[in-house]
Design a protein around this motif. Structure first.
Motif, PDB file in Angstrom:
ATOM      1  N   ARG A  92       0.643  -1.192  -0.002  1.00 28.75           N
ATOM      2  CA  ARG A  92      -0.066  -0.023   0.016  1.00 28.75           C
ATOM      3  C   ARG A  92       0.890   1.334  -0.007  1.00 28.75           C
ATOM      4  NH1 ARG A  92      -4.964   0.141   4.282  1.00 28.75           N
ATOM      5  NH2 ARG A  92      -3.206   0.099   5.902  1.00 28.75           N
ATOM      6  N   ASP A  93       2.015   1.255   0.726  1.00 30.93           N
ATOM      7  CA  ASP A  93       2.975   2.325   0.695  1.00 30.93           C
ATOM      8  C   ASP A  93       3.408   2.614  -0.486  1.00 30.93           C
ATOM      9  OD1 ASP A  93       2.822   2.765   3.598  1.00 30.93           O
ATOM     10  OD2 ASP A  93       4.541   1.604   3.702  1.00 30.93           O
ATOM     11  N   VAL A  94       3.615   1.474  -1.268  1.00 28.44           N
ATOM     12  CA  VAL A  94       4.230   1.933  -2.706  1.00 28.44           C
ATOM     13  C   VAL A  94       3.340   2.460  -3.694  1.00 28.44           C
ATOM     14  CG1 VAL A  94       4.833   0.505  -4.871  1.00 28.44           C
ATOM     15  CG2 VAL A  94       6.003  -0.156  -2.660  1.00 28.44           C
ATOM     16  N   LEU A  95       1.983   1.897  -3.589  1.00 28.74           N
ATOM     17  CA  LEU A  95       0.924   2.578  -4.271  1.00 28.74           C
ATOM     18  C   LEU A  95       0.842   4.141  -4.021  1.00 28.74           C
ATOM     19  CD1 LEU A  95      -2.157   0.006  -4.237  1.00 28.74           C
ATOM     20  CD2 LEU A  95      -0.542   0.637  -5.927  1.00 28.74           C
ATOM     21  N   ALA A  96       0.906   4.394  -2.660  1.00 30.10           N
ATOM     22  CA  ALA A  96       0.773   5.775  -2.377  1.00 30.10           C
ATOM     23  C   ALA A  96       2.107   6.687  -2.727  1.00 30.10           C
ATOM     24  CB  ALA A  96       0.778   5.796  -0.638  1.00 30.10           C
ATOM     25  N   LEU A  97       3.245   6.077  -2.855  1.00 31.43           N
ATOM     26  CA  LEU A  97       4.240   6.658  -3.240  1.00 31.43           C
ATOM     27  C   LEU A  97       4.379   7.054  -4.865  1.00 31.43           C
ATOM     28  CD1 LEU A  97       6.984   4.524  -1.320  1.00 31.43           C
ATOM     29  CD2 LEU A  97       6.496   7.014  -1.006  1.00 31.43           C
ATOM     30  N   ARG A  98       3.756   6.071  -5.513  1.00 37.07           N
ATOM     31  CA  ARG A  98       3.931   6.369  -6.942  1.00 37.07           C
ATOM     32  C   ARG A  98       2.572   7.553  -7.169  1.00 37.07           C
ATOM     33  NH1 ARG A  98       5.154   1.760 -10.672  1.00 37.07           N
ATOM     34  NH2 ARG A  98       3.636   2.640 -12.141  1.00 37.07           N
ATOM     35  N   THR A  99       1.782   7.611  -6.303  1.00 39.78           N
ATOM     36  CA  THR A  99       0.834   8.886  -6.341  1.00 39.78           C
ATOM     37  C   THR A  99       1.684  10.108  -6.052  1.00 39.78           C
ATOM     38  OG1 THR A  99      -1.318   7.707  -5.893  1.00 39.78           O
ATOM     39  CG2 THR A  99      -1.217  10.073  -5.125  1.00 39.78           C
ATOM     40  N   CYS A 100       2.319   9.981  -4.894  1.00 34.45           N
ATOM     41  CA  CYS A 100       3.044  11.194  -4.683  1.00 34.45           C
ATOM     42  C   CYS A 100       4.169  11.639  -5.800  1.00 34.45           C
ATOM     43  CB  CYS A 100       3.919  10.888  -3.343  1.00 34.45           C
ATOM     44  SG  CYS A 100       2.883  10.721  -1.867  1.00 34.45           S
ATOM     45  N   VAL A 101       4.798  10.612  -6.274  1.00 35.14           N
ATOM     46  CA  VAL A 101       5.820  10.961  -7.477  1.00 35.14           C
ATOM     47  C   VAL A 101       4.957  11.687  -8.619  1.00 35.14           C
ATOM     48  CG1 VAL A 101       7.126   9.924  -9.324  1.00 35.14           C
ATOM     49  CG2 VAL A 101       7.320   9.115  -6.822  1.00 35.14           C
ATOM     50  N   LEU A 121      -3.207   6.329   2.873  1.00 40.67           N
ATOM     51  CA  LEU A 121      -3.009   7.329   1.643  1.00 40.67           C
ATOM     52  C   LEU A 121      -3.203   6.610   0.197  1.00 40.67           C
ATOM     53  CD1 LEU A 121      -2.295  10.273   0.888  1.00 40.67           C
ATOM     54  CD2 LEU A 121       0.078   9.724   0.712  1.00 40.67           C
ATOM     55  N   SER A 122      -3.053   5.210   0.119  1.00 39.81           N
ATOM     56  CA  SER A 122      -3.301   4.666  -1.022  1.00 39.81           C
ATOM     57  C   SER A 122      -4.666   4.320  -1.239  1.00 39.81           C
ATOM     58  CB  SER A 122      -2.684   3.325  -1.149  1.00 39.81           C
ATOM     59  OG  SER A 122      -3.262   2.425   0.167  1.00 39.81           O
ATOM     60  N   GLN A 123      -5.487   4.561  -0.548  1.00 39.22           N
ATOM     61  CA  GLN A 123      -6.724   4.430  -0.592  1.00 39.22           C
ATOM     62  C   GLN A 123      -7.537   5.864  -1.402  1.00 39.22           C
ATOM     63  OE1 GLN A 123      -8.307   1.407   0.577  1.00 39.22           O
ATOM     64  NE2 GLN A 123      -6.190   1.193   0.493  1.00 39.22           N
ATOM     65  N   TYR A 124      -6.878   6.953  -1.670  1.00 41.33           N
ATOM     66  CA  TYR A 124      -7.281   8.204  -2.035  1.00 41.33           C
ATOM     67  C   TYR A 124      -6.737   8.233  -3.307  1.00 41.33           C
ATOM     68  CZ  TYR A 124      -8.794   8.790   2.789  1.00 41.33           C
ATOM     69  OH  TYR A 124      -9.164   8.701   4.153  1.00 41.33           O
ATOM     70  N   ILE A 149      -4.186  20.489  -6.152  1.00 44.18           N
ATOM     71  CA  ILE A 149      -4.224  19.063  -6.046  1.00 44.18           C
ATOM     72  C   ILE A 149      -5.475  18.881  -5.453  1.00 44.18           C
ATOM     73  CG2 ILE A 149      -3.171  17.205  -4.630  1.00 44.18           C
ATOM     74  CD1 ILE A 149      -0.524  18.449  -4.494  1.00 44.18           C
ATOM     75  N   GLN A 150      -6.344  17.746  -5.830  1.00 40.34           N
ATOM     76  CA  GLN A 150      -7.641  17.441  -5.649  1.00 40.34           C
ATOM     77  C   GLN A 150      -7.621  15.956  -5.284  1.00 40.34           C
ATOM     78  OE1 GLN A 150      -7.064  18.504  -9.208  1.00 40.34           O
ATOM     79  NE2 GLN A 150      -7.783  20.529  -9.261  1.00 40.34           N
ATOM     80  N   LEU A 151      -8.656  15.846  -4.385  1.00 35.44           N
ATOM     81  CA  LEU A 151      -9.023  14.530  -3.882  1.00 35.44           C
ATOM     82  C   LEU A 151     -10.293  14.111  -4.579  1.00 35.44           C
ATOM     83  CD1 LEU A 151      -9.375  11.914  -2.141  1.00 35.44           C
ATOM     84  CD2 LEU A 151     -10.883  13.424  -0.484  1.00 35.44           C
ATOM     85  N   VAL A 152     -10.192  13.217  -5.661  1.00 33.01           N
ATOM     86  CA  VAL A 152     -11.278  12.735  -6.674  1.00 33.01           C
ATOM     87  C   VAL A 152     -12.015  11.582  -5.870  1.00 33.01           C
ATOM     88  CG1 VAL A 152     -11.827  11.881  -8.745  1.00 33.01           C
ATOM     89  CG2 VAL A 152      -9.879  13.517  -8.588  1.00 33.01           C
ATOM     90  N   THR A 153     -13.338  11.857  -5.990  1.00 35.18           N
ATOM     91  CA  THR A 153     -14.274  10.703  -5.530  1.00 35.18           C
ATOM     92  C   THR A 153     -14.856  10.474  -6.922  1.00 35.18           C
ATOM     93  OG1 THR A 153     -16.259  12.517  -5.320  1.00 35.18           O
ATOM     94  CG2 THR A 153     -14.523  11.898  -3.451  1.00 35.18           C
ATOM     95  N   ASP A 154     -16.236   9.456  -6.697  1.00 34.29           N
ATOM     96  CA  ASP A 154     -16.652   9.069  -7.835  1.00 34.29           C
ATOM     97  C   ASP A 154     -17.559   9.979  -8.461  1.00 34.29           C
ATOM     98  OD1 ASP A 154     -15.898   6.424  -7.457  1.00 34.29           O
ATOM     99  OD2 ASP A 154     -17.578   5.798  -6.325  1.00 34.29           O
ATOM    100  N   GLU A 155     -17.967  11.000  -7.952  1.00 30.91           N
ATOM    101  CA  GLU A 155     -18.920  12.076  -8.158  1.00 30.91           C
ATOM    102  C   GLU A 155     -18.152  13.633  -8.564  1.00 30.91           C
ATOM    103  OE1 GLU A 155     -19.510  10.819  -5.321  1.00 30.91           O
ATOM    104  OE2 GLU A 155     -20.981   8.890  -5.942  1.00 30.91           O
TER     105      GLU A 155
END
Length: 212
Positions: free
Chosen positions: A47-56, A83-86, A95-101
């Motif tokens: 999960r950290d790796v997924l979050a890090l890819r987002t940060c990169v 963080l990987s859940q967002y 920078i935006q947090l994207v949801t389904d809507e």
């Protein structure tokens, strides 16, 4: 699976130095603290790796200060999941947090909702600097794969449970790729070559040694 700092860097596109900096506490907060361990050695989760890819990806368009601010505001809004859940995206200004809507602005006016165009999935390959493309997270090359359900997520030869680095070490010790099947029958010569190529990519994230 516990990923070393070097492997987390290779799979995410961050440098080892960046990862060290991102886990430091600052007035703006921590970018990402390893989920498994921070001392004596940092160990990252999948999960950290997924979050890090987002940060990169965010750092390609936004300053580190803005990334820290966005993560801090995300927490201030009551979002306490990993963080990987967002899904966080940047248009170069916000920078935006994207949801389904819709999306929530995390930097300009935190909490304000707006429509945005979402960037590609973070598991896909993307260029990070001149001549360097971060590979697909699950399929770094044709014959190496990363599957959290296989060997705990350690990269393996595709279609097997054989860790890529064991194959690469045999080749480095002088075993020809065509002879790797004598040790691992399911590993072809091409797969052995790809394991070596991936090992060289991972090793490119070693910090340069200081002169004595």
């Amino acid at each position: 699976m516990a990923y070393t700092t070097k492997m987390a860097a290779a799979l995410s596109g961050a440098t080892v130095s960046q990862l060290r900096h991102w886990r430091r506490e600052t007035p703006a907060g921590v970018v990402l603290e390893p989920e498994i361990a921070t001392s004596p050695t940092a160990l990252y989760s999948f999960r950290d790796v997924l979050a890090l890819r987002t940060c990169v990806r965010l750092r390609q368009l936004s300053s580190l200060q803005r990334v820290r601010k966005a993560i801090g505001n995300l927490r201030d809004l009551g979002e306490r999941e990993h963080l990987s859940q967002y899904k966080l995206v940047s248009d170069g200004t916000r920078i935006q947090l994207v949801t389904d809507e819709d999306a929530v602005d995390l930097t300009g006016k935190p909490g304000q909702r707006q429509l945005v165009v979402v960037m590609g999935e973070i598991v896909e390959p993307f260029p990070i600097r001149a001549g360097v493309v971060i590979p697909h997270l699950f399929h770094p090359n044709a014959n190496v794969e990363v599957d959290p359900a296989t060997q705990g997520g350690h990269p393996v030869v595709r279609g097997t449970r054989v860790p890529y680095d064991l194959v690469a070490e045999l080749v480095d010790d002088g075993v020809a790729p065509e002879k790797i099947s004598d040790f691992y029958p399911a590993v072809s010569a091409d797969a052995a070559r790809d394991a070596v190529a991936f090992a060289r990519y991972v090793n490119s994230y070693d910090l340069p040694r200081r002169a004595a």
